[in-house]
Design an enzyme around this catalytic site. Structure first.
Site, short mmCIF file in Angstrom:
data_model
loop_
_atom_site.label_atom_id
_atom_site.label_comp_id
_atom_site.label_asym_id
_atom_site.label_seq_id
_atom_site.Cartn_x
_atom_site.Cartn_y
_atom_site.Cartn_z
CD GLU A 81 -86.20 -38.02 -92.58
OE1 GLU A 81 -85.93 -39.23 -92.48
OE2 GLU A 81 -85.48 -37.12 -92.12
CD GLU A 94 -80.82 -41.38 -86.18
OE1 GLU A 94 -79.97 -40.72 -86.80
OE2 GLU A 94 -81.17 -42.53 -86.52
CE1 TYR A 135 -83.00 -47.17 -91.59
CE2 TYR A 135 -81.81 -46.04 -89.85
CZ TYR A 135 -82.87 -46.10 -90.74
OH TYR A 135 -83.81 -45.08 -90.77
CD GLU A 192 -85.11 -43.18 -88.27
OE1 GLU A 192 -84.06 -43.44 -88.90
OE2 GLU A 192 -85.43 -42.04 -87.89
O1 AHR Z 1 -84.26 -42.88 -92.34
C1 AHR Z 1 -83.22 -42.06 -92.78
C2 AHR Z 1 -82.47 -41.37 -91.65
O2 AHR Z 1 -81.83 -42.33 -90.87
C3 AHR Z 1 -83.34 -40.61 -90.67
O3 AHR Z 1 -83.62 -39.32 -91.08
C4 AHR Z 1 -82.47 -40.59 -89.45
O4 AHR Z 1 -83.21 -40.53 -88.26
C5 AHR Z 1 -81.64 -41.84 -89.56
O5 AHR Z 1 -80.30 -41.59 -89.36
#
Ligand code: AHR
Length: 513
Positions: free
Chosen positions: A45, A194, A262, A317
Site C-alpha cells: 500500500e 473495506e 488482524y 489482509e
Molecule cells: O493494512 C493497513 C490498513 O488496514 C489498510 O489500509 C486497511 O484496508 C486496513 O484497515
C-alpha cells in the site's frame, strides 16, 4: 519416602514440559484439492515506507542499486519467496487513489495527500506503469484494488481498459502514448476496500448494489476468461456482510469475496512489537487463531449459496498489528517482527492450507516496512524478518496437492485459558515430495507430535526449523541473521509412524519421500 516423592514430583514436572500431540496424515489414492499458490500473496500500500523507500527509491539521487527505481535487493529477496501476487495501491489508500494521476511524464504528475496514512504529500512518481512493470520484474501477478469509495464507475472501467486492452481504444492509445505497447493482462481486481469503513462507510446492502454496478463495467478486455473480481469483504466476524453479498450479487459478477482479520490484542492498546510479556503473546495468538473460526463460518455461509465453491474466499489482509516503533510516525505503521510473528505466520498459513477448498487467495499485510512485514529497510540496508523465513519455508505448499492432516493438539495453557499448541498442514508437490509444516506456539513446552501415516510408505524425512532463544528475538540491521532457518534433526520415521519433537515456539517444515 521423602526422596521418592520428590523424584516423582520432579518427573511430573519434566513430563509437564512435554506436550503430546497425535495426528494422522492421510494420502488419498487420487487427491483432488490444490493449495493455490495465491494463498501466499502479499500487499503493498502507499503507506509509510512500503512503496517509497521500501520498494521504490526512484531513478535519480539514489546510491541504492535499482531497476527503473525499484530496489534490486528487494526484488531478489521477493523472487526467492516466489510471491504469487501483489495487491496495490491499498488498503484505505485505494479508495482515494485516482490512477490517471500516476501515469505520463513524472514531472507533470499532480501530487496527492495521503489522508489515511500520516497526511504526507506524495508526488505520484510510483504509478500504474511502475507497479505493473515491477510485477513483471518480480514474476508475480498484479492485484489492483479499484477506487469505489471516491472514484467513478467510468474511472475503474478505464483503468481495466488501459492495462488490459490490445486493440484500438482511447485508453489503449493513451497507454501506448505513455510508452507501453502491449497490455499487461491484469486478472485480479478489487472492487473497493473495506467498504464498511474507510472505503465509504457503506451498509452491506448498499455495497452489494454498488458492487453489481461496478463489477458489470469491469470487462474482460483480454477475452481470455481470466478476469477475477473481488468484492470488498467482511471485517473479521461480520457474517451479515458475507451473507448479504452472497445473497444479492449474481454469480456471474463475482469471483472472490474478501475477508480482513488482524491479530490484535486490543485495538485501543495494541502493545509494543518487541517488548511484550507472555500474557500479551497469548492474547495475540488467540486473536490470530481466531482465523480458523472465521474461515469456517464465512465458508459455511458461502457454501449455502455456492455449494460448488466457485467463489473464492480471499483473505486479502491478515497479520499482526502492534504499536509503531518508538520515534516513528504513528501513521506509518512501522513495527518490528519477532518470533511471535513467525508463530502467527506459520499457524495462519496452516489454517489457509487446510481450507484451501475455499480460501484460494490471501495477502499478508504488508510486504515492506508496514505491519507484519517480510522485509525491513533503512536507507541502503535491508533485512529479512522471521515472517519472511516462514513464508519461504512454506512456499513448498504453493500449487501442491493438499493432503489432509488431522491433529489432536496438546494445550498451550496460560492461567485458566487454553489454546491449541500445535497446528499443521501437508501437501504433495509435483515432484512427488510430501511436505508437512508444523508450528508449536507454546513458548515454554516442547511438543512431541506422533503422526500415523496412511496411504503412503515414505523412506526418509528431512526438515528445516525456525526458532530462537527468546520469543522476543528479532533481526536487526546490526544483526540481520539472528533468526534464520536451520536444518532440523528432530524427526524420526519408523515405518508408518513419524515422531517429531518440536521445541517451544518453533516452525518446522518436513520433507518426506
Ligand atoms: O493494512 C493497513 C490498513 O488496514 C489498510 O489500509 C486497511 O484496508 C486496513 O484497515
Amino acid at each position: 519416602m521423602k526422596n521418592t516423592i520428590l523424584s516423582f514430583l520432579l518427573l511430573l514436572s519434566t513430563l509437564g514440559a512435554y506436550g503430546q500431540t497425535t495426528a494422522t496424515l492421510r494420502v488419498p489414492e487420487k487427491p483432488t484439492q490444490t493449495i493455490s499458490r495465491h494463498i501466499y500473496g502479499h500487499f503493498a500500500e502507499h503507506l509509510g515506507r512500503c512503496i517509497y523507500g521500501g520498494f521504490y527509491v526512484g531513478e535519480s539521487n539514489t546510491k541504492i542499486p535499482h531497476t527503473a527505481g525499484v530496489r534490486n535487493d528487494v526484488v531478489d529477496a521477493l523472487k526467492k519467496l516466489k510471491i504469487p501476487n501483489l495487491r496495490w495501491p491499498g488498503g484505505c489508500f485505494a479508495d482515494t487513489y485516482h490512477w490517471k494521476d500516476g501515469i505520463g511524464p513524472k514531472e507533470q504528475r499532480p501530487t496527492i495527500v495521503n489522508t489515511w496514512w500520516g497526511g504526507v504529500t506524495e508526488n505520484n512518481s510510483f504509478g500504474t506503469h511502475d507497479f505493473l512493470n515491477m510485477c513483471e520484474l518480480l514474476g508475480t501477478e498484479p492485484y489492483l484494488a479499484g477506487n469505489m469509495g471516491s472514484g467513478a464507475v467510468q474511472e475503474l472501467a478505464d483503468w481495466v481498459q488501459y492495462v488490459n486492452f490490445a486493440g484500438v481504444s482511447p485508453m489503449s492509445s493513451l497507454r501506448k502514448q505513455n510508452g507501453r505497447e502491449k497490455p499487461w493482462k491484469v486478472n485480479y481486481w478489487g472492487i473497493g476496500n473495506e467498504a464498511w469503513g474507510c472505503g465509504g462507510n457503506m451498509t452491506a446492502e448498499y455495497y452489494a448494489n454498488e458492487y453489481r454496478k461496478y463489477a458489470t463495467f469491469v470487462s474482460d478486455w483480454t477475452n481470455s476468461g481470466g478476469l477475477f473480481r473481488i468484492a470488498s469483504g467482511a471485517n473479521s466476524g461480520d457474517y451479515h456482510w458475507t451473507e448479504t453479498l452472497m445473497k444479492n450479487v449474481p454469480k456471474n459478477l463475482i469471483e472472490g469475496i474478501a475477508l480482513h482479520h488482524y491479530a490484535v490484542i486490543d485495538w485501543n492498546k495494541k502493545g509494543p512489537s518487541t517488548k511484550f510479556e507472555e500474557k500479551t503473546y497469548f492474547g495475540t495468538m488467540k486473536s490470530a487463531l481466531r482465523m480458523e473460526e472465521l474461515v469456517q463460518k464465512h465458508s459455511a455461509i458461502m457454501d449455502k449459496y455456492d455449494p460448488g465453491k466457485k467463489i473464492a474466499l480471499v483473505v486479502d489482509e491478515w497479520g499482526g498489528w502492534y504499536e509503531v516503533e518508538p520515534g516513528t510516525n504513528p501513521g506509518f505503521l512501522y513495527q518490528q517482527n519477532t518470533m511471535r510473528d513467525a508463530m502467527i505466520a506459520g499457524a495462519t498459513l496452516n489454517i489457509f492450507n487446510n481450507h484451501s477448498d475455499r480460501v484460494r487467495m490471501a495477502n499478508l499485510a504488508q510486504t515492506i516496512n508496514v505491519l507484519q512485514a517480510v522485509i525491513l529497510t533503512e536507507e541502503e540496508k535491508m533485512l529479512l524478518t522471521p515472517t519472511y523465513h516462514v513464508m519461504e519455508m512454506y512456499n513448498v505448499h504453493q500449487d501442491a496437492t493438499y493432503l489432509p492432516l488431522s491433529l489432536q493438539s496438546a494445550a498451550y495453557t496460560l492461567g485458566s485459558e487454553k489454546l491449541n499448541a500445535v497446528s499443521g498442514s501437508a501437501s504433495r508437490d509435483k515432484n512427488g515430495l510430501t511436505h508437512v509444516s508444523l508450528v508449536n506456539i507454546d513458548p515454554k513446552n516442547k511438543q512431541e507430535v506422533t503422526i500415523a501415516i496412511e496411504g503412503a510408505n515414505y523412506k526418509s524425512v528431512t526438515g528445516r526449523i525456525l526458532t530462537s532463544k527468546t520469543l522476543q528475538d528479532h533481526n536487526t540491521f546490526a544483526k540481520p541473521n539472528l533468526i534464520t532457518p536451520a536444518a532440523f534433526k528432530g524427526a524420526n520415521l519408523k515405518g508408518n509412524n513419524l515422531k517429531v519433537e518440536l521445541p517451544p515456539f518453533s516452525v518446522v517444515v518436513l520433507e518426506m519421500k
